[in-house]
Design a protein around this motif. Sequence first.
Motif, short mmCIF file in Angstrom:
data_model
loop_
_atom_site.label_atom_id
_atom_site.label_comp_id
_atom_site.label_asym_id
_atom_site.label_seq_id
_atom_site.Cartn_x
_atom_site.Cartn_y
_atom_site.Cartn_z
N ILE A 233 -38.11 -29.73 61.03
CA ILE A 233 -38.62 -29.58 62.40
C ILE A 233 -39.68 -30.63 62.69
O ILE A 233 -40.57 -30.88 61.86
N ARG A 234 -39.61 -31.23 63.86
CA ARG A 234 -40.56 -32.28 64.23
C ARG A 234 -41.36 -31.94 65.50
O ARG A 234 -42.31 -32.64 65.82
N CYS A 235 -40.99 -30.90 66.21
CA CYS A 235 -41.69 -30.60 67.46
C CYS A 235 -42.97 -29.82 67.19
O CYS A 235 -43.11 -29.16 66.15
N PRO A 236 -43.95 -29.88 68.11
CA PRO A 236 -45.17 -29.07 67.96
C PRO A 236 -44.81 -27.59 67.81
O PRO A 236 -43.96 -27.07 68.54
N THR A 237 -45.45 -26.93 66.86
CA THR A 237 -45.08 -25.56 66.50
C THR A 237 -46.33 -24.71 66.34
O THR A 237 -47.33 -25.14 65.76
N LEU A 238 -46.25 -23.48 66.85
CA LEU A 238 -47.30 -22.47 66.65
C LEU A 238 -46.71 -21.36 65.80
O LEU A 238 -45.63 -20.84 66.11
N LEU A 239 -47.40 -20.99 64.75
CA LEU A 239 -47.00 -19.88 63.90
C LEU A 239 -47.93 -18.70 64.16
O LEU A 239 -49.15 -18.83 64.03
N VAL A 240 -47.35 -17.57 64.54
CA VAL A 240 -48.12 -16.35 64.80
C VAL A 240 -47.82 -15.36 63.68
O VAL A 240 -46.67 -15.21 63.26
N ARG A 241 -48.85 -14.70 63.21
CA ARG A 241 -48.68 -13.68 62.17
C ARG A 241 -49.48 -12.45 62.53
O ARG A 241 -50.63 -12.54 62.94
N GLY A 242 -48.84 -11.29 62.39
CA GLY A 242 -49.59 -10.05 62.43
C GLY A 242 -50.41 -9.95 61.15
O GLY A 242 -49.86 -10.12 60.05
N GLY A 243 -51.70 -9.70 61.27
CA GLY A 243 -52.58 -9.70 60.10
C GLY A 243 -52.15 -8.74 59.01
O GLY A 243 -52.48 -8.94 57.84
N GLN A 244 -51.39 -7.69 59.37
CA GLN A 244 -50.92 -6.71 58.39
C GLN A 244 -49.40 -6.78 58.21
O GLN A 244 -48.78 -5.82 57.74
N SER A 245 -48.79 -7.90 58.57
CA SER A 245 -47.33 -8.02 58.48
C SER A 245 -46.83 -7.81 57.06
O SER A 245 -47.38 -8.38 56.10
N ASP A 246 -45.77 -7.01 56.91
CA ASP A 246 -45.13 -6.84 55.61
C ASP A 246 -43.90 -7.73 55.47
O ASP A 246 -43.26 -7.74 54.42
N LEU A 247 -43.57 -8.49 56.52
CA LEU A 247 -42.39 -9.36 56.47
C LEU A 247 -42.79 -10.81 56.17
O LEU A 247 -42.16 -11.48 55.36
N LEU A 248 -43.81 -11.29 56.86
CA LEU A 248 -44.31 -12.65 56.65
C LEU A 248 -45.65 -12.57 55.94
O LEU A 248 -46.66 -12.15 56.52
N SER A 249 -45.68 -12.96 54.66
CA SER A 249 -46.91 -12.86 53.89
C SER A 249 -47.89 -13.94 54.31
O SER A 249 -47.51 -14.98 54.85
N ARG A 250 -49.17 -13.70 54.02
CA ARG A 250 -50.18 -14.71 54.31
C ARG A 250 -49.91 -15.98 53.49
O ARG A 250 -50.11 -17.10 53.97
N ALA A 251 -49.44 -15.82 52.24
CA ALA A 251 -49.17 -16.97 51.39
C ALA A 251 -48.06 -17.84 51.99
O ALA A 251 -48.16 -19.07 52.01
N THR A 252 -46.99 -17.20 52.49
CA THR A 252 -45.91 -17.96 53.12
C THR A 252 -46.41 -18.67 54.37
O THR A 252 -46.09 -19.84 54.62
N ALA A 253 -47.19 -17.96 55.18
CA ALA A 253 -47.71 -18.55 56.42
C ALA A 253 -48.56 -19.78 56.11
O ALA A 253 -48.46 -20.82 56.77
N GLU A 254 -49.40 -19.68 55.08
CA GLU A 254 -50.26 -20.81 54.73
C GLU A 254 -49.44 -21.98 54.20
O GLU A 254 -49.74 -23.15 54.48
N GLU A 255 -48.38 -21.67 53.43
CA GLU A 255 -47.52 -22.76 52.96
C GLU A 255 -46.83 -23.44 54.14
O GLU A 255 -46.67 -24.68 54.16
N MET A 256 -46.44 -22.67 55.15
CA MET A 256 -45.80 -23.25 56.32
C MET A 256 -46.73 -24.23 57.04
O MET A 256 -46.28 -25.23 57.60
N THR A 257 -48.03 -23.95 57.03
CA THR A 257 -48.97 -24.84 57.72
C THR A 257 -49.09 -26.19 57.03
O THR A 257 -49.61 -27.15 57.61
N ARG A 258 -48.62 -26.27 55.79
CA ARG A 258 -48.71 -27.53 55.03
C ARG A 258 -47.40 -28.30 55.00
O ARG A 258 -47.34 -29.39 54.44
#
Length: 292
Positions: A233-258
């Motif tokens: 993906i090359r377009c500008p992207t916003l990732l939203v996470r529910g702070g208590q999400s059981d589907l998207l972990s914080r670790a995965t979200a942080e890896e996505m930002t990199r």
Amino acid sequence: MTEPRLKTVQCSSPAGLHRMAYKEWGDPANPRVLVCVHGVTRVSGDFDELARALCGDYRVVCPDVAGRGRSERLRDPSHYTVPQYVADMVTLVARVTAVGDESSVHWFGTSMGGLIGLILASLPDSPITRLVLNDIGPTLDPAAMARIGEYIGQDVRFPSFEAGARYVRDVSASFGPHSDAQWDKLARDVLVQQPDGQWTRHYDLGLAKPFAAITPQQAAQDQQMLWQAFDAIRCPTLLVRGGQSDLLSRATAEEMTRRGPKPRLVEFAGVGHAPTFVQPDQIAAARAFLLG
């Protein structure tokens, strides 16, 4: 009050043709298009508040993915898969961008709708030029996926709308705090009364078939494929996470930002899977990114 136009577009699967319904908000001649796609058992009505807030800037297009809401069911339930949904959305985008010279769209996808957008945005010459991924990523928690798969296939019926609404509220508790009126709306969008007077959820129970067929090996292959797509993906992207999400972990979200588009991460406290974007602070975050 602004109201949507109810439309359909004809799509194709290996088993034949089907009509996909969608809501269209705002000026029908506006070439700026925002496509909003819902989660696995939800419908286009989830985006009514967001669409009202943004339809002065966009033509907002909100489909009922095949097998949900007003859209037709697929003849073969094994085709309820992300590749089929991507193909349907290519058809939809071609339809809704035909009124102007621009072929690009902005995309807001919640859960499954985010996966569809992720794949579509990764393709060469993708029409998506700005992307919001709402509580979804390439690595998904297996226990949460199993919970969703079991929930989808249950043939639950309710003697009254009130009984169905209580059920929807209970199983959707992870959406976070909502007013009674908001919970009522979230239930009315996904419950339908049958000829015998009972109320059921407004989707094809056949959606559960592909979930039941997933093996651990396929899940691992799917995860690898999704990471490859995300990295493309090359377009500008916003990732939203529910702070208590059981589907998207914080670790995965942080890896996505990199990786890949290196999205900005916004988290909403007190919310699990997934933020509904009916709350003013959530709508404001979407507006700031999409129109920024």
